[in-house]
Design a protein around this motif. Structure first.
Motif, short mmCIF file in Angstrom:
data_model
loop_
_atom_site.label_atom_id
_atom_site.label_comp_id
_atom_site.label_asym_id
_atom_site.label_seq_id
_atom_site.Cartn_x
_atom_site.Cartn_y
_atom_site.Cartn_z
N VAL A 30 0.91 -1.22 -0.11
CA VAL A 30 -0.21 0.02 0.15
C VAL A 30 0.81 1.31 -0.01
O VAL A 30 0.77 2.16 -0.80
N PHE A 31 2.00 1.07 0.99
CA PHE A 31 2.87 2.33 0.89
C PHE A 31 3.71 2.89 -0.25
O PHE A 31 3.43 3.82 -1.05
N PHE A 32 4.28 1.76 -0.84
CA PHE A 32 4.78 2.08 -2.21
C PHE A 32 3.76 2.18 -3.47
O PHE A 32 4.18 2.80 -4.48
N GLY A 33 2.89 1.36 -3.34
CA GLY A 33 1.64 1.76 -4.54
C GLY A 33 1.17 3.15 -4.39
O GLY A 33 1.11 3.72 -5.42
N MET A 34 1.05 3.75 -3.11
CA MET A 34 0.69 5.26 -2.96
C MET A 34 1.74 5.93 -3.48
O MET A 34 1.60 7.09 -4.50
N LEU A 35 3.07 5.80 -3.21
CA LEU A 35 4.28 6.68 -3.56
C LEU A 35 4.46 6.61 -5.16
O LEU A 35 4.37 7.57 -5.84
N GLY A 36 4.14 5.30 -5.73
CA GLY A 36 4.17 5.22 -7.15
C GLY A 36 3.17 5.80 -7.89
O GLY A 36 3.34 6.54 -9.11
N LEU A 37 1.93 5.71 -7.24
CA LEU A 37 0.86 6.27 -8.01
C LEU A 37 0.98 7.91 -7.99
O LEU A 37 0.67 8.34 -8.89
N PHE A 38 1.47 8.42 -6.90
CA PHE A 38 1.79 10.01 -6.73
C PHE A 38 2.71 10.29 -7.80
O PHE A 38 2.68 11.12 -8.55
N GLY A 39 3.76 9.53 -7.78
CA GLY A 39 4.92 9.86 -8.87
C GLY A 39 4.59 10.01 -10.15
O GLY A 39 4.91 10.63 -10.98
N ALA A 40 3.53 8.79 -10.34
CA ALA A 40 3.06 8.80 -11.83
C ALA A 40 2.23 9.89 -12.17
O ALA A 40 2.10 10.55 -13.23
N ILE A 67 9.88 5.48 -9.90
CA ILE A 67 8.36 5.35 -10.02
C ILE A 67 8.12 3.76 -10.26
O ILE A 67 7.31 3.03 -9.57
N GLN A 68 8.83 3.51 -11.28
CA GLN A 68 8.40 2.23 -11.94
C GLN A 68 8.94 0.94 -10.69
O GLN A 68 8.34 0.23 -10.58
N GLY A 69 10.22 1.58 -10.19
CA GLY A 69 10.73 0.65 -9.17
C GLY A 69 9.85 0.44 -7.90
O GLY A 69 9.08 -0.77 -7.53
N ALA A 72 6.47 -1.76 -8.90
CA ALA A 72 7.03 -3.07 -9.29
C ALA A 72 7.17 -3.59 -7.57
O ALA A 72 6.50 -4.84 -7.53
N LEU A 73 7.77 -2.89 -6.99
CA LEU A 73 7.82 -3.52 -5.35
C LEU A 73 6.32 -3.69 -4.99
O LEU A 73 6.14 -4.47 -4.22
N SER A 74 5.54 -2.62 -4.92
CA SER A 74 4.20 -2.57 -4.56
C SER A 74 3.43 -3.50 -5.18
O SER A 74 2.65 -4.40 -4.29
N PHE A 75 3.42 -4.03 -6.34
CA PHE A 75 3.00 -5.01 -7.03
C PHE A 75 3.26 -6.44 -6.35
O PHE A 75 2.48 -7.43 -6.06
N LEU A 76 4.48 -6.44 -6.54
CA LEU A 76 5.15 -7.78 -5.95
C LEU A 76 4.82 -8.17 -4.31
O LEU A 76 4.52 -9.19 -3.99
N ALA A 77 4.87 -7.01 -3.79
CA ALA A 77 4.63 -7.13 -2.26
C ALA A 77 2.79 -7.48 -2.00
O ALA A 77 2.58 -8.33 -1.01
#
Ligand SMILES: [Zn+2]
Ligand SMILES: [Zn+2]
Length: 375
Positions: A30-40, A67-69, A72-77
């Protein structure tokens, strides 16, 4: 330590937090997903969400990479959490953020021209998984063959990994699909043949491609069943013990590359127009998923003409009388002509898989298994 009571309230998840319970991977997702979403979102709408000084200081390529990292981390986690935890809400939220972020990020200006983007296509993977799920999850709910089988049946994480890798490597596999035909059969593709094929009406070209492609698929598929060395690769596909839209992506890379590479040869040599080839690619990516789906539709009238879920489910049956039957992907008539058709009226297989069940579960295990002497 109660890390985050808000998290628990928001997600209605009161299961234990200890290591290995899927809690930490869920929170990470959830954390990296939010971060990546915000970055995107920043990439997509830089004029609204970023300041000129930050834009000047951070190289675009680095921002894309980070952002891709994160995505990807959020997806795998998220997948890991979904696997470990009974309540899937944390993992699914993380995966959803990752998919949304990938979608938004993929419509942002790319750091370089499309051809220079390298071999990874996370955006392509995300888009395809989302679209396929959007079509097939509701379809399997509305017309289920086995209503008791949920989307998170045993083996689903292995299949998502297969889906992930085959889409992540889309540019590699596209190259290896096209290269053998170009290199080995370039001489056979004459301008006269191309002019002849591509001047036909689009619908006719499309039907011809379906026929030509399926004749090749039939032959290659039969070889995969008949030659023991090749069977070890194709056995991965047949190790699925539950059928649904995701089970179709359980394929060894060698299986994918060989089948696609050879199927493309006659399409390339005959020189059909690009529009007709694209139409076929859209059709095959839907149809190949559909025939695996956990759906029961009344398709009795169509069954002689086009492969249905019932036709291909029998190909995956563990019953002795159905072994080495129904090799065609699109046209059951090919199996009738060659005497390999089997689909008793109105009946469905009781179970799926290989009776001896030699293939291990897990993506990495399946990737290496054909090369080991085991099983
Ligand atoms: Zn097969
Ligand atoms: Zn199949």
């Amino acid at each position: 330590m109660d890390l985050d009571p808000i998290f628990k309230r928001v997600f209605g998840d009161d299961e234990p937090e200890r290591l290995g319970s899927g809690w930490w991977s869920g929170v990470t997702a959830v954390f990296f997903g939010m971060l990546g979403l915000f970055g995107a979102l920043c990439l997509r709408y830089p004029e609204w969400l970023t300041t000129p000084s930050v834009r000047a200081a951070v190289p675009l390529a680095l921002a894309h990479g980070l952002i891709q990292g994160s995505l990807a981390l959020s997806f795998l986690a998220g997948l890991l959490s979904g696997l470990l935890r009974k309540r899937k809400v944390l993992g699914l939220t993380g995966v959803t953020f990752a998919l949304l972020g990938s979608l938004i990020g993929s419509s942002a200006p790319p750091p370089a021209a499309l051809g220079e983007r390298g071999v990874f296509g996370l955006d392509w993977f995300a888009l395809n998984l989302l679209l396929t799920a959007l079509v097939f999850v509701p379809m399997e709910r509305a017309f289920p063959l086995r209503p008791e089988q949920g989307p998170f049946r045993p083996g689903w994480t292995t299949d998502v990994a297969h889906f992930f890798v085959s889409h992540l490597l889309v540019q590699v596999s596209l190259f290896t699909t096209l290269a053998p035909a170009r290199v080995m059969f370039g001489w056979a593709a004459t301008p006269e043949l191309r002019a002849l094929a591509s001047s036909q009406p689009l619908l006719l070209q499309f039907l011809e491609i379906v026929l030509v492609a399926d004749l090749t698929e039939y032959a290659v598929h039969r070889l995969f069943h008949g030659v023991p060395f090749l069977w070890r690769f194709h056995a991965i596909h047949h190790s699925a013990q539950a059928m649904d839209w995701l089970a179709g992506s359980r394929l060894h890379l060698v299986d994918i590359l060989l089948t696609r590479g050879l199927t493309f040869v006659p399409i390339f040599v005959l020189g059909f127009s690009e529009g007709a080839v694209y139409a076929y690619l859209v059709f095959v990516s839907f149809h190949a998923v559909f025939i695996h789906a956990n759906v029961r539709l009344d398709m009795a009238r169509l069954e002689d003409w086009i492969a249905t879920p019932r036709f291909h489910h029998w190909h995956h049956s563990a019953a002795a009388e159905a072994v080495d039957r129904n090799f065609a992907v699109h046209l059951p008539a090919i199996d009738r002509i060659f005497g390999t058709h089997y689909a008793p009226k109105g009946r469905w297989p009781d179970s799926y898989g290989i009776s001896t069940n030699p293939v291990p579960e897990g993506y990495v295990e399946q990737a290496v298994w054909p090369f080991t002497g085991r099983g």
